[in-house]
Design a protein around this motif. Structure first.
Motif, short mmCIF file in Angstrom:
data_model
loop_
_atom_site.label_atom_id
_atom_site.label_comp_id
_atom_site.label_asym_id
_atom_site.label_seq_id
_atom_site.Cartn_x
_atom_site.Cartn_y
_atom_site.Cartn_z
N THR A 688 0.84 -1.20 0.00
CA THR A 688 0.00 0.00 0.00
C THR A 688 0.87 1.24 0.00
OG1 THR A 688 -1.74 1.19 1.16
CG2 THR A 688 -0.15 0.00 2.52
N THR A 689 0.35 2.30 -0.61
CA THR A 689 1.04 3.59 -0.61
C THR A 689 0.54 4.51 0.49
OG1 THR A 689 -0.58 4.46 -2.19
CG2 THR A 689 1.42 3.44 -3.10
N LYS A 690 -0.44 4.06 1.24
CA LYS A 690 -1.01 4.89 2.31
C LYS A 690 -0.14 4.77 3.56
CE LYS A 690 -5.70 4.23 0.56
NZ LYS A 690 -7.04 3.69 0.82
N PRO A 691 -0.22 5.76 4.44
CA PRO A 691 0.55 5.70 5.70
C PRO A 691 0.08 4.52 6.55
CG PRO A 691 -0.21 7.92 5.26
CD PRO A 691 -0.90 7.04 4.28
N THR A 692 0.92 4.15 7.52
CA THR A 692 0.61 3.02 8.40
C THR A 692 -0.70 3.27 9.14
OG1 THR A 692 2.97 2.65 8.67
CG2 THR A 692 1.50 1.61 10.28
N GLY A 693 -1.56 2.25 9.12
CA GLY A 693 -2.84 2.34 9.80
C GLY A 693 -3.97 2.82 8.93
N GLN A 694 -3.66 3.32 7.70
CA GLN A 694 -4.71 3.83 6.82
C GLN A 694 -5.03 2.90 5.66
OE1 GLN A 694 -4.41 7.90 5.64
NE2 GLN A 694 -3.35 8.55 7.51
N GLY A 695 -4.29 1.82 5.46
CA GLY A 695 -4.57 0.89 4.37
C GLY A 695 -3.85 -0.42 4.58
N THR A 696 -4.49 -1.49 4.14
CA THR A 696 -3.89 -2.82 4.31
C THR A 696 -3.21 -3.31 3.04
OG1 THR A 696 -5.92 -3.94 3.64
CG2 THR A 696 -5.68 -3.41 5.98
N GLY A 697 -3.46 -2.70 1.91
CA GLY A 697 -2.88 -3.17 0.64
C GLY A 697 -3.61 -4.35 0.04
N LEU A 698 -4.84 -4.63 0.51
CA LEU A 698 -5.60 -5.74 -0.04
C LEU A 698 -6.63 -5.30 -1.07
CD1 LEU A 698 -6.25 -7.87 3.18
CD2 LEU A 698 -4.67 -8.37 1.34
N GLY A 699 -6.96 -4.02 -1.08
CA GLY A 699 -8.04 -3.55 -1.95
C GLY A 699 -7.75 -3.78 -3.42
N LEU A 700 -6.62 -3.28 -3.92
CA LEU A 700 -6.30 -3.45 -5.34
C LEU A 700 -6.00 -4.90 -5.69
CD1 LEU A 700 -4.13 -0.31 -6.19
CD2 LEU A 700 -6.48 -0.80 -6.86
N SER A 701 -5.38 -5.65 -4.77
CA SER A 701 -5.10 -7.06 -5.04
C SER A 701 -6.39 -7.85 -5.21
CB SER A 701 -4.27 -7.65 -3.90
OG SER A 701 -4.07 -9.03 -4.09
N LEU A 702 -7.37 -7.64 -4.30
CA LEU A 702 -8.65 -8.34 -4.43
C LEU A 702 -9.40 -7.86 -5.66
CD1 LEU A 702 -9.76 -8.36 -0.68
CD2 LEU A 702 -8.87 -10.25 -2.01
N TYR A 704 -8.09 -6.80 -8.45
CA TYR A 704 -7.45 -7.41 -9.61
C TYR A 704 -7.91 -8.85 -9.81
CZ TYR A 704 -3.71 -8.80 -12.79
OH TYR A 704 -3.01 -9.28 -13.87
N ASP A 705 -8.01 -9.60 -8.73
CA ASP A 705 -8.46 -10.98 -8.82
C ASP A 705 -9.91 -11.06 -9.30
OD1 ASP A 705 -6.01 -11.86 -8.01
OD2 ASP A 705 -6.57 -12.12 -5.92
N ILE A 706 -10.78 -10.16 -8.79
CA ILE A 706 -12.18 -10.20 -9.19
C ILE A 706 -12.33 -9.94 -10.69
CG2 ILE A 706 -14.39 -8.97 -8.95
CD1 ILE A 706 -13.70 -8.59 -5.99
N ILE A 707 -11.59 -8.96 -11.21
CA ILE A 707 -11.72 -8.60 -12.62
C ILE A 707 -11.09 -9.65 -13.52
CG2 ILE A 707 -11.13 -6.90 -14.38
CD1 ILE A 707 -13.30 -6.01 -12.45
N THR A 708 -9.85 -10.06 -13.24
CA THR A 708 -9.11 -10.94 -14.16
C THR A 708 -9.49 -12.40 -13.99
OG1 THR A 708 -7.27 -11.08 -12.59
CG2 THR A 708 -7.18 -9.34 -14.26
#
Length: 738
Positions: A688-702, A704-708
């Protein structure tokens, strides 16, 4: 069988003929001057030799074209005396006219039964041959121009049987045209071969001669072709295995050698003069390239760069072959040819001597091979000359053996050298293999000890990794739970904001309705009662109840939408309005952000293509993806707004369009963008590019999996740091509904 050299031996003896060109010219002029006294040729069938009777003298010629000239009774005493067996360079008048009639009166004298006669014919143009006024042979199509003429060149092995001729006088008349080819056509046969020649033979002897010629020449040429092709394939295989350039060059050299001999053999099958000219040109060039590349192979083997002298030799070798095919032959061209061939041998000897002085391997062997070629050429020429005078029947054998030895000496020498080098390389490899086996045996014990140490370390590291994996799984579960809670909070805030408006309306109208009821009660206690006022109050109450019911229904629909969103996806694909779904989640994300940031505003630009219709997708999953992308876009523009100068206006652009096979959704912002160094990592889990505590880095990964994986689509990103980001979604429309 014939006194004229065939094209099978032309490539070996051509340069030797140039030495006697001046002598032949002088002798030809003297013989031509003595022909004026000949009126008739006497041929005795009983004494006709097996090697034939060349009908060279006694010919008369006249330019023009008149079929009456074929008749035996025609008087040709005023015609010019001519020798048509010479080439056109020595027949100036015929060259100027290029069409005319030749006549020859001959007499057969035999005391016994006349045997069957046969003939071999040589020409370059086209002819019609008459015997005693009767058409005997038509070779090609006689024409007054090159375009009208269809040239025909009989091969040396082509035999023509004469009709049965009685004893006594006969007349041979030839209607012949020999038009000069245009500038773009080769002209070696036009300049070099006889205008017209005919040799008479006993039929049986000429057939025996043809068979003898085939047995002498053809096996030798086929043997050369087979050896060259075999060696070429072997060295191409060496090149594929060893990747040494000398093997490739030598293989190509042998291919040109095989090509030159093949073209010589093909001449016996070609009777069209135009095609023969090109084949002879190709043969001359291929044999020149073959001889030159033999020297190039030697240079490559010794590792020497090509010299200026070698380039000059190459130029002279090619030029001396090309000039006779375009212009008239000359002594200068012949001299260039001889100089180029001598230069090849001289340069080979020079390179060999330099290599011997430098102690190069096999240099002495190559020098001996070159000197052996020269010796073979000299001895072969002498033996052939001697046999042609003493034992004519064996002269052909000597020529073919000389050809075979001459053209095989150097290729065989190179093949032996390269084979020896390859064998030496194999021996070196075997020695190195033995050393490697010895080293392997010595290192086997060390490797065993190291393996035991590595196994122990692997067990320790495995235990550490197992513990780390357990910790990582726990951390992943925590991050996933945090992501779920964060998404739930954002969804709740958005929904609360949407519900707040209808609830405010319900509360306000309920309070007003309560006041109206109290006012109605007070009015009913008065005397007299104001019925008009009561009617107005009742009407207001009815209107307020309608407003309350309307806004209550709106709140109820929002709750139902919330329940639908929170319901676990069934994975069932349903026809979905992509434009409506995109717009719904855009508004939901925007109001959710505004519920937390009251002062935040953004310019929302939507460009929905109306003709998309519905697409079969899992609506809940696509909605989650869109919500995540909208949240990221609003976060990016909000972050840039905090540091951007005055006048910056956050902007979110959403567009849809229908392509040939996909529906495309573009979500762009003018936010902070993503640096190029981390663009390839944004789809990785927990990045994730967000500061610590503001994002887990799972949003774009999930997402990507849903679309592809879930929908077989494409999920791409286009971003520039400090300029904004655009996410691109493409969903297939193979199951599109209207």
């Amino acid at each position: 069988m014939t006194p004229y050299p065939t094209y099978r031996t032309f490539w070996l003896v051509y340069w030797l003929r140039l030495h006697v060109l001046g002598i032949a010219l002088t002798a030809g002029l003297l013989m031509n001057a003595s022909l004026s006294g000949y009126a008739q040729v006497h041929i005795s069938a009983d004494s006709l030799q097996a090697d034939g009777f060349p009908m060279r003298t006694g010919w008369r010629w006249h330019p023009g074209d008149n079929m009456a000239w074929a008749a035996p009774s025609f008087d040709d005493s005023r015609w010019d005396t001519i020798r048509p067996g010479r080439n056109i360079l020595y027949l100036d008048r015929f060259r100027a006219e290029s069409i005319g009639w030749f006549r020859l009166a001959f007499e057969l004298d035999s005391a016994r039964t006349q045997p069957m006669l046969a003939a071999t014919i040589g020409q370059v143009g086209a002819s019609e041959i008459y015997i005693d006024g009767v058409l005997w042979q038509r070779l090609g199509q006689v024409g007054t121009t090159y375009e009208q003429q269809e040239a025909y060149t009989p091969t040396d092995q082509q035999v023509f049987l004469l009709p049965q001729l009685a004893r006594g006088p006969h007349l041979l008349a030839v209607r012949l045209s020999q038009q000069q080819p245009p500038w773009y056509m080769p002209k070696i046969q036009y300049f070099e071969r006889s205008v017209f020649r005919i040799n008479l033979f006993p039929a049986q002897s000429v057939m025996d001669g043809v068979i003898k010629q085939l047995y002498i020449q053809t096996p030798g040429n086929y043997l050369l072709i087979g050896i060259f092709l075999m060696l070429s394939v072997i060295h191409f295989m060496y090149y594929a295995y060893r990747r040494k350039r000398v093997n490739l060059i030598f293989g190509l050299t042998l291919l040109f050698g095989a090509l030159s001999v093949t073209l010589i053999e093909s001449l016996e099958l070609i009777r069209n003069s135009n095609i023969r000219e090109w084949v002879v040109l190709g043969q001359a060039l291929s044999v020149s390239i073959f001889m030159f590349m033999l020297l190039i192979t030697y240079y490559q083997y010794l590792g020497q760069p090509t010299s200026w002298f070698l380039r000059i030799i190459a130029f002279l070798l090619i030029v001396s072959r090309l000039i006779p095919f375009i212009f008239e032959s000359s002594n200068l061209v012949g001299l260039l040819s001889i100089v180029s061939v001598i230069g090849l041998f001289a340069d080979g000897i020079r390179v060999s001597i330099d290599a011997i002085r430098s102690h190069k391997t096999n240099a002495q062997f190559m020098l001996i091979s070159i000197l052996a070629m020269i010796l073979i050429l000299i001895l072969g020429a002498f033996i052939s000359w001697w046999l042609s005078g003493e034992y004519v029947a064996y002269a052909g054998y000597a020529i073919e053996i000389t050809n075979l030895l001459f053209f095989l000496t150097l290729p065989f020498s190179f093949a032996i050298i390269l084979a020896r080098e390859h064998a030496q390389t194999n021996r070196n490899l075997e020695d190195r293999l033995a050393e490697v086996e010895q080293l392997s045996a010595e290192k086997e014990g060390i490797l065993t000890q190291q393996n035991e140490t590595l196994e122990r370390q692997v067990k320790e590291r495995t235990a550490e990794l197992s513990q780390s994996l357990t910790d990582l799984r726990e951390t992943q579960q925590q991050l996933i739970q945090r992501e779920k809670m964060a998404s739930l909070g954002e969804l709740t805030a958005g929904i609360a904001h949407e519900i707040q408006n209808p609830l405010n309306f319900v509360n306000n109208f309920a309070d007003v309705s309560g006041e109206l009821i109290q006012e109605l009660k007070e009015e009913r206690e008065k005397e007299p009662r104001d019925e008009e006022l009561e009617s107005e109050i009742l009407a207001d109450l009815e209107q307020n109840l309608g407003k309350i019911s309307h806004h209550g229904g709106r709140a109820s629909s929002i709750v139902r939408a919330m329940l639908d969103h929170s319901r676990v996806s069934t994975g069932q694909r349903e026809p979905t309005d992509i434009n409506a779904l995109t717009d719904e989640y855009l508004r939901l994300s925007y109001h959710g952000l505004r519920a937390k940031e009251k002062n935040f505003n953004a310019n929302l630009i939507t460009q929905f293509e109306p003709g998309i219709g519905t697409v079969t997708v899992v609506a809940q999953d696509i909605g989650r993806v869109l919500l995540n992308l909208f949240n990221n876009a609003f976060y990016a523009v909000q972050e840039r707004q905090r540091t951007a100068p005055a006048g910056y206006q956050p902007r979110i652009t959403v567009s849809t369009r229908l392509l040939e096979k996909v529906v495309e959704i573009r979500i762009g912002d003018n936010g902070t963008g993503i640096p190029a160094a981390i663009q390839q990592k944004v789809f990785q889990p927990f990045f994730t590019t967000k500061p610590t505590g503001q994002g887990t880095g799972l949003g774009l990964s999930l997402s990507y999996d849903i679309i592809t994986k879930g929908h077989g689509g494409e999920f791409m990103i286009e971003t520039t740091s400090e300029e904004g980001t655009t996410f691109l979604i493409r969903l297939p429309v193979s199951q599109k509904f209207k």
